[in-house]
Design a protein around this motif. Structure first.
Motif, mmCIF file in Angstrom:
data_model
loop_
_atom_site.group_PDB
_atom_site.id
_atom_site.type_symbol
_atom_site.label_atom_id
_atom_site.label_comp_id
_atom_site.label_asym_id
_atom_site.label_seq_id
_atom_site.Cartn_x
_atom_site.Cartn_y
_atom_site.Cartn_z
ATOM 1 N N ARG A 173 0.841 -1.186 0.000
ATOM 2 C CA ARG A 173 0.000 0.000 0.000
ATOM 3 C C ARG A 173 0.882 1.244 0.000
ATOM 4 O O ARG A 173 1.974 1.241 0.568
ATOM 5 C CB ARG A 173 -0.913 0.008 1.220
ATOM 6 N N SER A 175 0.777 3.860 1.722
ATOM 7 C CA SER A 175 1.124 4.303 3.076
ATOM 8 C C SER A 175 2.260 3.477 3.657
ATOM 9 O O SER A 175 3.137 4.002 4.357
ATOM 10 C CB SER A 175 -0.101 4.217 3.983
ATOM 11 N N THR A 178 5.539 4.517 2.002
ATOM 12 C CA THR A 178 5.999 5.778 2.575
ATOM 13 C C THR A 178 6.721 5.534 3.896
ATOM 14 O O THR A 178 7.773 6.132 4.165
ATOM 15 C CB THR A 178 4.807 6.731 2.789
ATOM 16 N N LEU A 179 6.166 4.661 4.743
ATOM 17 C CA LEU A 179 6.806 4.334 6.013
ATOM 18 C C LEU A 179 8.171 3.681 5.806
ATOM 19 O O LEU A 179 9.117 3.950 6.553
ATOM 20 C CB LEU A 179 5.900 3.412 6.836
#
Length: 293
Positions: A173, A175, A178-179
């Protein structure tokens, strides 16, 4: 869903060798179409790396322990060397795969560098550009001279790496990705209280084992290896500064003491920090200010 042209539903393959040992020098690819389950696809053990991209049809992959995974168009099935597996085809006449194989030693080197995964079934999906790359590899290999084979071995590897990249983009995903990039920046940066691998995962709210798995998928190496490389690269830059001692550099790069730092530095570079500094000393420079405690 990508529409596969009817003209591709024909079995055709090309097999070449780069040397005398067939398990290490094989390079082959092609399309396989069949309308029924073939018993010879059960309990297979390859002595080289093989993989298939399912273009049409459905089936089941069985690992060495009998665990089943459904496979469908867009699945990439890795036939890992010396590991028993089975591929059960749904008998609906729709099965079409593109396969690629290369030698065991090539596989082992790529696996050692963390560039290949031991996950047998990936899900990259299908695209016209991916199908075009499969067709291009087949055409190149079919019409190649012996002298061109090393370049085509690289082309085969690049195809697999491209499929890996598609799998990662499908499975992560936005998100989570990004992490992972935030974690890469934080590792060894000193920006958080504990910038170790475990501390960084906890800071970002990720389970450690899941973090390790996702980090390796995204960056082709475990987070611990990345952290070591990052620390040693910083250390190399600091070693070029005359004013810093080995102890100070160890502290700045996250090591508890100069002994631990020197030991790991030599393990990964074959030189001690002092040897590295001396090797990169500018001739005639005044190094009297260096304090190497």
């Amino acid at each position: 869903m990508l529409q596969i042209p009817e003209k591709l539903f024909v079995t055709r393959s090309v097999h070449r060798t780069l040397g005398l040992d067939p398990n290490n020098s094989i390079l082959s690819c092609g399309f396989i179409h069949h309308t029924r389950h073939l018993p010879q696809n059960e309990n297979l053990v390859f002595k080289y790396y093989g993989a298939l991209l399912l273009l049409s049809g459905e089936g089941t992959y069985l690992d060495k322990d009998g665990k089943s995974t459904r496979i469908y168009p867009g699945c990439f099935v890795q036939r890992l060397p010396y590991i028993k597996h089975s591929t059960i085809t749904k008998e609906d006449g729709k099965w079409l795969e593109f396969f690629v194989c290369f030698g065991y030693e090539t596989y082992r080197s790529l696996r050692h560098m963390g560039l290949l995964l031991d996950q047998p079934v990936l899900s990259p999906g299908l695209s016209q550009s991916l199908l075009d790359r499969c067709l291009l590899l087949y055409d190149h290999l079919e019409h190649s001279t012996q002298e061109q084979l090393p370049y085509l071995l690289l082309e085969a590897q690049q195809l697999v790496f491209g499929i890996y990249d598609m799998h990662r983009r499908q499975s992560l995903r936005p998100s989570v990705r990004t992490l992972l990039y935030e974690a890469r920046d934080l590792l060894g940066s000193g920006q958080i209280p504990d910038d170790s691998c475990r501390g960084t995962a906890e800071y970002l709210g990720l389970g450690y084992e899941n973090f390790r798995k996702l980090f390796r998928q995204e960056f082709h190496m475990p987070p611990h290896t990345y952290l070591i490389q990052k620390r040693l690269n910083s250390a190399k830059e600091l070693l070029l500064q005359d004013s810093l001692s080995i102890q100070e550099i160890a502290a700045r790069t996250g090591y508890p003491d100069s002994f631990s730092f020197s030991k790991q530095f030599k393990k990964y570079t074959t030189l001690t920090p002092r040897q590295f500094r001396a090797l990169h000393q500018v001739p005639g420079a005044d190094r009297g200010s260096a304090r190497q405690t």
